[in-house]
Design an enzyme around this catalytic site. Structure first.
Site, PDB file in Angstrom:
ATOM      1  N   ARG A   7      -5.211  15.904   5.002  1.00 61.80           N
ATOM      2  CA  ARG A   7      -4.589  14.611   4.713  1.00 61.80           C
ATOM      3  C   ARG A   7      -4.490  13.781   5.976  1.00 61.80           C
ATOM      4  NH1 ARG A   7      -0.093  12.329   5.711  1.00 61.80           N
ATOM      5  NH2 ARG A   7       0.862  14.235   6.484  1.00 61.80           N
ATOM      6  N   VAL A   8      -4.786  12.498   5.831  1.00 57.38           N
ATOM      7  CA  VAL A   8      -4.513  11.516   6.877  1.00 57.38           C
ATOM      8  C   VAL A   8      -3.651  10.430   6.235  1.00 57.38           C
ATOM      9  CG1 VAL A   8      -6.536  11.955   8.325  1.00 57.38           C
ATOM     10  CG2 VAL A   8      -6.703  10.327   6.456  1.00 57.38           C
ATOM     11  N   SER A   9      -2.927   9.695   7.073  1.00 62.72           N
ATOM     12  CA  SER A   9      -1.959   8.729   6.546  1.00 62.72           C
ATOM     13  C   SER A   9      -2.574   7.395   6.147  1.00 62.72           C
ATOM     14  CB  SER A   9      -0.862   8.482   7.583  1.00 62.72           C
ATOM     15  OG  SER A   9      -0.196   9.695   7.853  1.00 62.72           O
ATOM     16  N   THR A  10      -3.656   6.988   6.809  1.00 57.94           N
ATOM     17  CA  THR A  10      -4.225   5.676   6.528  1.00 57.94           C
ATOM     18  C   THR A  10      -5.729   5.769   6.317  1.00 57.94           C
ATOM     19  OG1 THR A  10      -4.573   5.192   8.862  1.00 57.94           O
ATOM     20  CG2 THR A  10      -2.458   4.496   7.923  1.00 57.94           C
ATOM     21  N   GLN A  13      -8.129   6.304   9.357  1.00 59.35           N
ATOM     22  CA  GLN A  13      -8.166   7.590  10.046  1.00 59.35           C
ATOM     23  C   GLN A  13      -9.244   8.467   9.411  1.00 59.35           C
ATOM     24  OE1 GLN A  13      -4.011   8.635   9.455  1.00 59.35           O
ATOM     25  NE2 GLN A  13      -3.610   8.327  11.633  1.00 59.35           N
TER      26      GLN A  13
END
Length: 179
Positions: A7-10, A13
């Protein structure tokens, strides 16, 4: 089966380093979300949890990729355990398929939660200190008091459209509604 979760936040990324590490760790299938960890509704995480079978091991590069709070992390790992699967974090070398791994998992999760709370506490203290010195944090208001009065007059008395007022003052429609 080793199942990876990344998982990445944005959107800007990249998931590449996580997916590479998970593949190197033997993950046969990788689920990936591009969404903030603070949001519980993560479609790929939910899909992965639905597909877990007895004996699977969910693997992440770091446990903060799975959850942002201790409560959330414990709930997700418990959901994994209820499906007969284990949890493994590469960076922290945690593997809940063993009793020692479960103990280490709980200790690390508690320390991480403590650190997040300390960071939040220090931020609040810093903001309070700045306020005492006369500094006001946050974004400056989009409209001055006079502009707010004019927006309310145009909206309430002249019955002008919110979208029109927003364009005139170069602000969002929400700002006009809140004025």
């Amino acid at each position: 089966m080793i199942i990876g979760y990344a998982r990445v936040s944005t959107d800007d990324q990249s998931l590449d380093s996580q997916t590479d590490a998970l593949s190197a760790a033997g993950a046969e299938k990788v689920f990936a979300d591009k969404i903030s960890g603070s949001r519980r509704a993560r479609p790929e995480l939910d899909r992965m949890l639905e597909q877990l079978r007895d004996g699977d091991v969910v693997t992440v590069t770091k446990y903060d990729r799975l959850a942002r709070s201790l409560k959330d992390l414990l709930e997700i790992v418990e959901a994994i355990r209820e499906r007969g699967a284990g949890f493994r974090s590469l960076a922290e070398d945690i593997d809940t398929t063993t009793p020692a791994g479960r103990l280490v998992f709980h200790v690390f999760a508690s320390i991480a939660q403590f650190e997040r709370e300390r960071i939040s506490e220090r931020t609040r203290e810093g903001l309070a200190s700045a306020r005492k010195r006369g500094r006001i944090g946050g974004r400056p208001p989009a409209l001055t008091t006079a502009q707010k009065d004019e927006v309310r007059r145009m909206r309430d008395e002249e019955q002008r459209a919110v979208a029109e007022i927003a364009r005139l003052f170069n602000v969002s429609e929400r700002t006009v509604r809140r004025a």
